[in-house]
Design an enzyme around this catalytic site. Structure first.
Site, PDB file in Angstrom:
ATOM      1  N   ARG A   1       8.372   4.094  -4.687  1.00 11.86           N
ATOM      2  CA  ARG A   1       8.368   3.067  -3.636  1.00 11.86           C
ATOM      3  C   ARG A   1       7.341   1.972  -3.945  1.00 11.86           C
ATOM      4  O   ARG A   1       7.588   0.793  -3.681  1.00 11.86           O
ATOM      5  CB  ARG A   1       8.107   3.683  -2.262  1.00 11.86           C
ATOM      6  CG  ARG A   1       8.267   2.636  -1.148  1.00 11.86           C
ATOM      7  CD  ARG A   1       8.190   3.226   0.231  1.00 11.86           C
ATOM      8  NE  ARG A   1       6.930   3.906   0.448  1.00 11.86           N
ATOM      9  CZ  ARG A   1       6.685   4.700   1.480  1.00 11.86           C
ATOM     10  NH1 ARG A   1       7.629   4.931   2.383  1.00 11.86           N
ATOM     11  NH2 ARG A   1       5.517   5.280   1.623  1.00 11.86           N
TER      12      ARG A   1
ATOM     13  N   LYS B   1       6.490  -2.162   1.772  1.00 10.81           N
ATOM     14  CA  LYS B   1       5.332  -1.564   2.466  1.00 10.81           C
ATOM     15  C   LYS B   1       4.118  -2.482   2.335  1.00 10.81           C
ATOM     16  O   LYS B   1       3.170  -2.195   1.592  1.00 10.81           O
ATOM     17  CB  LYS B   1       5.054  -0.164   1.900  1.00 10.81           C
ATOM     18  CG  LYS B   1       4.177   0.689   2.820  1.00 10.81           C
ATOM     19  CD  LYS B   1       4.279   2.143   2.454  1.00 10.81           C
ATOM     20  CE  LYS B   1       3.273   3.020   3.161  1.00 10.81           C
ATOM     21  NZ  LYS B   1       3.344   3.003   4.618  1.00 10.81           N
TER      22      LYS B   1
ATOM     23  N   TYR C   1       0.837  -1.195   0.000  1.00 10.53           N
ATOM     24  CA  TYR C   1       0.000   0.000   0.000  1.00 10.53           C
ATOM     25  C   TYR C   1       0.871   1.244   0.000  1.00 10.53           C
ATOM     26  O   TYR C   1       2.086   1.180   0.233  1.00 10.53           O
ATOM     27  CB  TYR C   1      -0.960  -0.003   1.199  1.00 10.53           C
ATOM     28  CG  TYR C   1      -0.335   0.310   2.538  1.00 10.53           C
ATOM     29  CD1 TYR C   1       0.524  -0.594   3.167  1.00 10.53           C
ATOM     30  CD2 TYR C   1      -0.588   1.516   3.180  1.00 10.53           C
ATOM     31  CE1 TYR C   1       1.088  -0.296   4.395  1.00 10.53           C
ATOM     32  CE2 TYR C   1      -0.021   1.817   4.416  1.00 10.53           C
ATOM     33  CZ  TYR C   1       0.813   0.904   5.017  1.00 10.53           C
ATOM     34  OH  TYR C   1       1.390   1.202   6.226  1.00 10.53           O
TER      35      TYR C   1
ATOM     36  N   LEU D   1      11.049   0.953   7.130  1.00 14.09           N
ATOM     37  CA  LEU D   1      10.467   1.436   5.877  1.00 14.09           C
ATOM     38  C   LEU D   1      11.267   2.656   5.413  1.00 14.09           C
ATOM     39  O   LEU D   1      11.622   3.512   6.228  1.00 14.09           O
ATOM     40  CB  LEU D   1       8.999   1.828   6.076  1.00 14.09           C
ATOM     41  CG  LEU D   1       8.323   2.194   4.762  1.00 14.09           C
ATOM     42  CD1 LEU D   1       8.052   0.944   3.920  1.00 14.09           C
ATOM     43  CD2 LEU D   1       7.027   2.952   4.990  1.00 14.09           C
TER      44      LEU D   1
ATOM     45  N   GLU E   1      12.006   2.198  14.314  1.00 17.39           N
ATOM     46  CA  GLU E   1      11.168   3.300  13.816  1.00 17.39           C
ATOM     47  C   GLU E   1       9.900   3.347  14.657  1.00 17.39           C
ATOM     48  O   GLU E   1       9.745   2.570  15.602  1.00 17.39           O
ATOM     49  CB  GLU E   1      10.840   3.084  12.329  1.00 17.39           C
ATOM     50  CG  GLU E   1      10.138   1.780  12.029  1.00 17.39           C
ATOM     51  CD  GLU E   1       9.954   1.485  10.549  1.00 17.39           C
ATOM     52  OE1 GLU E   1       9.875   2.425   9.740  1.00 17.39           O
ATOM     53  OE2 GLU E   1       9.869   0.286  10.208  1.00 17.39           O
TER      54      GLU E   1
HETATM   55  N1  PDD Z   1       2.974   4.937   7.362  1.00 23.34           N
HETATM   56  N2  PDD Z   1       7.620   3.558   8.906  1.00 23.34           N
HETATM   57  C1  PDD Z   1       6.480   2.854   8.882  1.00 23.34           C
HETATM   58  C2  PDD Z   1       6.459   1.543   9.572  1.00 23.34           C
HETATM   59  C3  PDD Z   1       5.337   3.365   8.225  1.00 23.34           C
HETATM   60  O1  PDD Z   1       4.198   2.659   8.207  1.00 23.34           O
HETATM   61  C4  PDD Z   1       5.408   4.638   7.599  1.00 23.34           C
HETATM   62  C5  PDD Z   1       4.239   5.229   6.867  1.00 23.34           C
HETATM   63  C6  PDD Z   1       6.631   5.348   7.657  1.00 23.34           C
HETATM   64  C7  PDD Z   1       6.819   6.689   7.014  1.00 23.34           C
HETATM   65  O2  PDD Z   1       6.831   6.588   5.615  1.00 23.34           O
HETATM   66  P1  PDD Z   1       6.334   7.797   4.698  1.00 23.34           P
HETATM   67  O3  PDD Z   1       7.129   8.976   5.101  1.00 23.34           O
HETATM   68  O4  PDD Z   1       6.644   7.352   3.329  1.00 23.34           O
HETATM   69  O5  PDD Z   1       4.856   7.979   4.969  1.00 23.34           O
HETATM   70  C8  PDD Z   1       7.713   4.765   8.311  1.00 23.34           C
HETATM   71  C9  PDD Z   1       1.805   5.408   6.641  1.00 23.34           C
HETATM   72  C10 PDD Z   1       1.678   6.902   6.671  1.00 23.34           C
HETATM   73  C11 PDD Z   1       0.567   4.701   7.165  1.00 23.34           C
HETATM   74  O6  PDD Z   1       0.685   3.498   7.388  1.00 23.34           O
HETATM   75  O7  PDD Z   1      -0.481   5.303   7.338  1.00 23.34           O
END
Ligand code: PDD
Length: 286
Positions: free
Chosen positions: A52, A150, A33, A206, A182
């Site tokens: 990504r 992801k 996703y 991620l 994280e």
């Molecule tokens: N989550 N780490 C994890 C485990 C995440 O699920 C996410 C993003 C990030 C940050 O990635 P980005 O900057 O590309 O959003 C880091 C999204 C926002 C979600 O699950 O809603």
């Protein structure tokens, strides 16, 4: 207004938006996703999310069903049909519906399942809770070893968020071998003086699209960056801490496991980075 959701080729009302019980996303969490933010009706860092998405799909041998231009057209249609001003576009692509349950991937492959929906959050960038900063607790990181993909396997992040809720805080930071990996759904950072410390990219985290942009802007603003793991104790004695994600942008962290970070208030460097990030992203939004 009924939300219009895209499923496999058409936008339909959300009540009509359905996928099969045999879909591998449902049975096996076999899908990926992306969450892309919308501000002022425009997409933030669309290209980053596309890159990504392609990578996640390639790592799982799922054929990307659309070109970047086609994804852009679909995202824009989702935003327009739902009159989203501020909010998110959620995209999910699964290995599809083989018509039965089997651990092996369908051979030949079946068409991937594609779902796109929007979430409206007016004033997303002005969220006062985000400006005040989050309190976090630490929990063990027991996720699988390919967190760089992801996938929709979000049970453990959900459990960790429930643990945070039970502890009356905003989120949890995940810890493996004594080091922070994280946040449950965001990347984690600490600040010492003018130096930002965040874990280096690997299969352990991620590769945040917001992380990439924020580190670029930080370098341009003459901030120093050190990519290495850090401990909870180090976070507790840091000057500042913050997280980044597509939906939370840059959000200060003011408490870790009950101990205040710095003065226990949103730090100036994190707030400055949030400002720069939002300004630059609004400029380049499409
Ligand atoms: N989550 N780490 C994890 C485990 C995440 O699920 C996410 C993003 C990030 C940050 O990635 P980005 O900057 O590309 O959003 C880091 C999204 C926002 C979600 O699950 O809603």
């Amino acid at each position: 207004m009924t939300r219009q959701v895209y499923v496999n080729g058409a936008f339909v009302g959300e009540a009509e938006a359905k996928v099969s019980v045999f879909d591998r996303g449902f049975l096996m969490a076999d899908g990926v996703y992306e969450v892309t933010s919308v501000l002022g009706g425009k997409l933030l860092d669309f290209q980053g999310h596309c890159v990504r998405l392609s990578r996640s799909l390639a790592e799982l041998d799922i054929t990307n069903p659309h070109s970047d231009a086609e994804w852009l057209a679909l995202f824009r249609q989702a935003v327009a049909l739902n009159a989203v001003v501020d909010g998110m576009v959620y995209l999910q692509v699964t290995r599809g519906n083989p018509g039965d349950r089997d651990f092996a991937y369908p051979n030949p492959p079946v068409p991937p399942t594609v779902v796109i929906f929007t979430q409206s959050k007016l004033g997303l960038a002005e969220n006062p809770a985000a400006l005040a900063g989050w309190k976090v607790i630490s929990v063990p990181d027991i996720r699988w070893g390919r967190r760089d993909i992801k996938t929709v396997q979000l049970l453990y992040p959900s459990m960790a968020k429930m643990a945070a809720k039970a502890a009356h805080v905003d989120d949890a930071w995940l810890v493996e071998d004594g080091m922070v990996t994280e946040g449950t759904s965001n990347n984690a950072y600490i600040v010492k003086g003018n130096r930002i410390i965040t874990r280096q990219l690997s299969h352990d985290i991620l590769h945040g699209i917001t992380r990439a942009a924020v580190l670029r802007f930080a370098r341009e603003a003459q901030m120093e960056i050190e990519e290495r793991p850090f401990t909870i104790a180090e976070a507790q004695s840091a000057d500042e801490a913050f997280i980044t994600s597509a939906s939370a942008f840059v959000t200060p962290v003011i408490e870790v496991d009950g101990a205040p970070v710095g003065h226990g208030k949103a730090g100036p460097l994190a707030l400055r980075l949030r400002e720069i990030y939002l300004e630059e992203m609004r400029k380049s939004a499409i």
